[in-house]
Design a protein around this motif. Structure first.
Motif, PDB file in Angstrom:
ATOM      1  N   UNK A   1       3.377  10.442   9.308  1.00  0.00           N
ATOM      2  CA  UNK A   1       3.211  11.808   9.476  1.00  0.00           C
ATOM      3  C   UNK A   1       1.775  12.586   8.866  1.00  0.00           C
ATOM      4  N   UNK A   2       1.150  11.620   8.076  1.00  0.00           N
ATOM      5  CA  UNK A   2      -0.373  12.348   7.753  1.00  0.00           C
ATOM      6  C   UNK A   2      -1.166  10.796   7.449  1.00  0.00           C
ATOM      7  N   UNK A   3      -2.040  10.390   8.209  1.00  0.00           N
ATOM      8  CA  UNK A   3      -2.970   9.368   8.017  1.00  0.00           C
ATOM      9  C   UNK A   3      -4.273   9.682   7.438  1.00  0.00           C
ATOM     10  N   UNK A   4      -4.665  10.975   7.401  1.00  0.00           N
ATOM     11  CA  UNK A   4      -5.856  11.387   7.053  1.00  0.00           C
ATOM     12  C   UNK A   4      -6.025  11.847   5.466  1.00  0.00           C
ATOM     13  N   UNK A   5      -5.099  11.834   4.954  1.00  0.00           N
ATOM     14  CA  UNK A   5      -5.219  12.541   3.368  1.00  0.00           C
ATOM     15  C   UNK A   5      -5.899  11.155   2.832  1.00  0.00           C
ATOM     16  N   UNK A   6      -6.934  11.509   1.948  1.00  0.00           N
ATOM     17  CA  UNK A   6      -7.889  10.639   1.463  1.00  0.00           C
ATOM     18  C   UNK A   6      -7.538  10.280   0.197  1.00  0.00           C
TER      19      UNK A   6
ATOM     20  N   UNK B   1       4.949  15.390   4.448  1.00  0.00           N
ATOM     21  CA  UNK B   1       6.310  15.018   4.109  1.00  0.00           C
ATOM     22  C   UNK B   1       7.080  16.281   3.360  1.00  0.00           C
ATOM     23  N   UNK B   2       6.129  16.906   2.545  1.00  0.00           N
ATOM     24  CA  UNK B   2       6.570  17.926   1.781  1.00  0.00           C
ATOM     25  C   UNK B   2       5.547  18.861   1.459  1.00  0.00           C
ATOM     26  N   UNK B   3       5.493  19.930   2.408  1.00  0.00           N
ATOM     27  CA  UNK B   3       4.540  20.917   2.461  1.00  0.00           C
ATOM     28  C   UNK B   3       4.513  21.927   1.195  1.00  0.00           C
ATOM     29  N   UNK B   4       5.482  21.789   0.468  1.00  0.00           N
ATOM     30  CA  UNK B   4       5.840  22.512  -0.450  1.00  0.00           C
ATOM     31  C   UNK B   4       4.585  22.336  -1.713  1.00  0.00           C
ATOM     32  N   UNK B   5       4.219  21.000  -1.658  1.00  0.00           N
ATOM     33  CA  UNK B   5       3.390  20.543  -2.722  1.00  0.00           C
ATOM     34  C   UNK B   5       2.087  20.842  -2.410  1.00  0.00           C
ATOM     35  N   UNK B   6       1.777  21.368  -1.170  1.00  0.00           N
ATOM     36  CA  UNK B   6       0.382  21.967  -0.869  1.00  0.00           C
ATOM     37  C   UNK B   6       0.146  23.218  -1.377  1.00  0.00           C
ATOM     38  N   UNK B   7      -0.659  23.396  -2.598  1.00  0.00           N
ATOM     39  CA  UNK B   7      -0.898  24.545  -3.070  1.00  0.00           C
ATOM     40  C   UNK B   7      -1.943  25.409  -2.431  1.00  0.00           C
TER      41      UNK B   7
ATOM     42  N   UNK C   1      -0.348  -3.172   9.466  1.00  0.00           N
ATOM     43  CA  UNK C   1       0.967  -3.346  10.403  1.00  0.00           C
ATOM     44  C   UNK C   1       0.734  -4.861  11.062  1.00  0.00           C
ATOM     45  N   UNK C   2      -0.285  -5.165  11.757  1.00  0.00           N
ATOM     46  CA  UNK C   2      -0.619  -6.130  12.500  1.00  0.00           C
ATOM     47  C   UNK C   2      -0.518  -7.577  11.415  1.00  0.00           C
ATOM     48  N   UNK C   3      -0.725  -7.319  10.084  1.00  0.00           N
ATOM     49  CA  UNK C   3      -0.776  -8.378   9.253  1.00  0.00           C
ATOM     50  C   UNK C   3       0.430  -8.701   8.419  1.00  0.00           C
ATOM     51  N   UNK C   4       1.278  -7.712   8.568  1.00  0.00           N
ATOM     52  CA  UNK C   4       2.596  -7.634   7.908  1.00  0.00           C
ATOM     53  C   UNK C   4       2.739  -7.094   6.522  1.00  0.00           C
ATOM     54  N   UNK C   5       1.518  -6.184   6.233  1.00  0.00           N
ATOM     55  CA  UNK C   5       1.512  -5.652   5.044  1.00  0.00           C
ATOM     56  C   UNK C   5       2.483  -4.098   5.124  1.00  0.00           C
ATOM     57  N   UNK C   6       3.483  -4.267   3.993  1.00  0.00           N
ATOM     58  CA  UNK C   6       4.501  -2.778   4.184  1.00  0.00           C
ATOM     59  C   UNK C   6       3.601  -1.636   3.336  1.00  0.00           C
ATOM     60  N   UNK C   7       3.500  -0.640   3.993  1.00  0.00           N
ATOM     61  CA  UNK C   7       2.996   0.559   3.565  1.00  0.00           C
ATOM     62  C   UNK C   7       3.881   1.596   3.654  1.00  0.00           C
ATOM     63  N   UNK C   8       4.026   2.410   2.422  1.00  0.00           N
ATOM     64  CA  UNK C   8       4.927   3.496   2.149  1.00  0.00           C
ATOM     65  C   UNK C   8       4.023   4.797   2.127  1.00  0.00           C
ATOM     66  N   UNK C   9       4.602   5.874   3.055  1.00  0.00           N
ATOM     67  CA  UNK C   9       3.939   7.027   2.795  1.00  0.00           C
ATOM     68  C   UNK C   9       4.685   8.060   1.677  1.00  0.00           C
ATOM     69  N   UNK C  10       3.808   8.550   0.906  1.00  0.00           N
ATOM     70  CA  UNK C  10       4.484   9.446  -0.202  1.00  0.00           C
ATOM     71  C   UNK C  10       4.010  10.875  -0.287  1.00  0.00           C
TER      72      UNK C  10
ATOM     73  N   UNK D   1       0.868  -1.224   0.018  1.00  0.00           N
ATOM     74  CA  UNK D   1      -0.083   0.122   0.047  1.00  0.00           C
ATOM     75  C   UNK D   1       0.863   1.247   0.045  1.00  0.00           C
ATOM     76  N   UNK D   2       0.408   2.257  -0.739  1.00  0.00           N
ATOM     77  CA  UNK D   2       0.952   3.424  -0.533  1.00  0.00           C
ATOM     78  C   UNK D   2       0.071   4.609  -0.340  1.00  0.00           C
ATOM     79  N   UNK D   3       0.326   5.454   0.811  1.00  0.00           N
ATOM     80  CA  UNK D   3      -0.750   6.533   1.228  1.00  0.00           C
ATOM     81  C   UNK D   3      -0.251   8.043   0.842  1.00  0.00           C
TER      82      UNK D   3
END
Length: 233
Positions: free
Chosen positions: A150-155, A117-123, A187-196, A110-112
């Motif tokens: 750092x940000x779980x709530x971005x949809x 992570x880079x607030x310069x991308x927030x217009x 996390x509990x089931x061992x799935x790797x997640x990256x924040x992007x 998964x990728x969220x």
């Protein structure tokens, strides 16, 4: 997959963008989950779907919440990778390629998308109070769950189908705290997640009220309780 509540005014703009992206990517489907809208959201989607077999409408049994809508859509989606994106396209749909590339490089399930992570991308930023409360929520969330994000709530989130099936079958929350719950389950089931880091612009017309935001803090305690009780196994 798009969770939708009272989006009839927004969809004439966003649905063509989503459909064009799907058509460029061949076998992609566009799935809209109507969360008991009181406007013409469902009718707008049905009209748009005519002649477009890749567009599907799901209806919730009443207004059940965004968490319920995302779970409903994730369990019904057929693609090898499933994207959940907000109806306002605050992150442009093209950013899914950014998520996919990051997941592929990392071998992640998964990728969220992240605004932190880079607030310069927030217009276009949210109101200062909402941004501040979001940062406070993130600090509390990390302390309560141990998640590193750092940000779980971005949809804007992308899941491999097998991970989506395992995670969303176990999701219990119907409200806005479901994002954290899903990442705890992953996390509990061992799935790797990256924040992007992704491009993001605040769009007026949010469905998140002060009460809804406050409930998200309570949901952290609920997630922790479910985890202790072994309900995500």
């Amino acid at each position: 997959m798009v969770p939708a509540y009272n989006e009839a005014a927004r969809f004439p703009v966003t649905l063509p963008k989503l459909a064009a992206f799907c058509e460029r990517h061949g076998s992609a489907e566009l799935l809209v989950v109507d969360d008991g809208s009181r406007d013409a959201t469902g009718a707008v989607v049905e009209e748009f779907a005519r002649g477009r077999a890749f567009v599907r409408l799901l209806r919730n049994p009443g207004n059940r919440g965004k968490g319920y809508s995302v779970r409903h859509g994730m369990r019904e989606a057929q693609g090898d990778w499933i994207l959940s994106t907000d109806a306002d396209l605050s992150s442009p749909i093209e950013e899914v390629d950014t998520l996919w590339a990051a997941a592929d490089r990392a071998g992640a399930a998964a990728a969220i998308g992240s605004r932190a992570l880079d607030r310069s991308l927030v217009g276009v930023h949210q109101a200062p109070l909402r941004e501040w409360s979001g940062r406070v929520f993130n600090v509390v969330m990390r302390a309560a769950t141990g998640l590193p994000f750092r940000d779980t709530q971005c949809g804007f989130k992308l899941f491999r189908r097998d991970a989506a099936r395992a995670i969303f079958e176990r999701q219990r929350l119907d409200g806005f705290g479901f994002d954290v719950e899903d990442l705890v389950i992953a996390r509990l089931h061992g799935f790797k997640v990256v924040e992007v880091p992704v491009r993001w612009d605040n769009v007026e017309g949010t469905k998140v009220s002060a009460l809804t935001g406050a409930r998200a803090f309570w949901d952290l305690a609920v997630v922790r309780w479910h985890q202790i009780r072994g309900r995500y196994r």
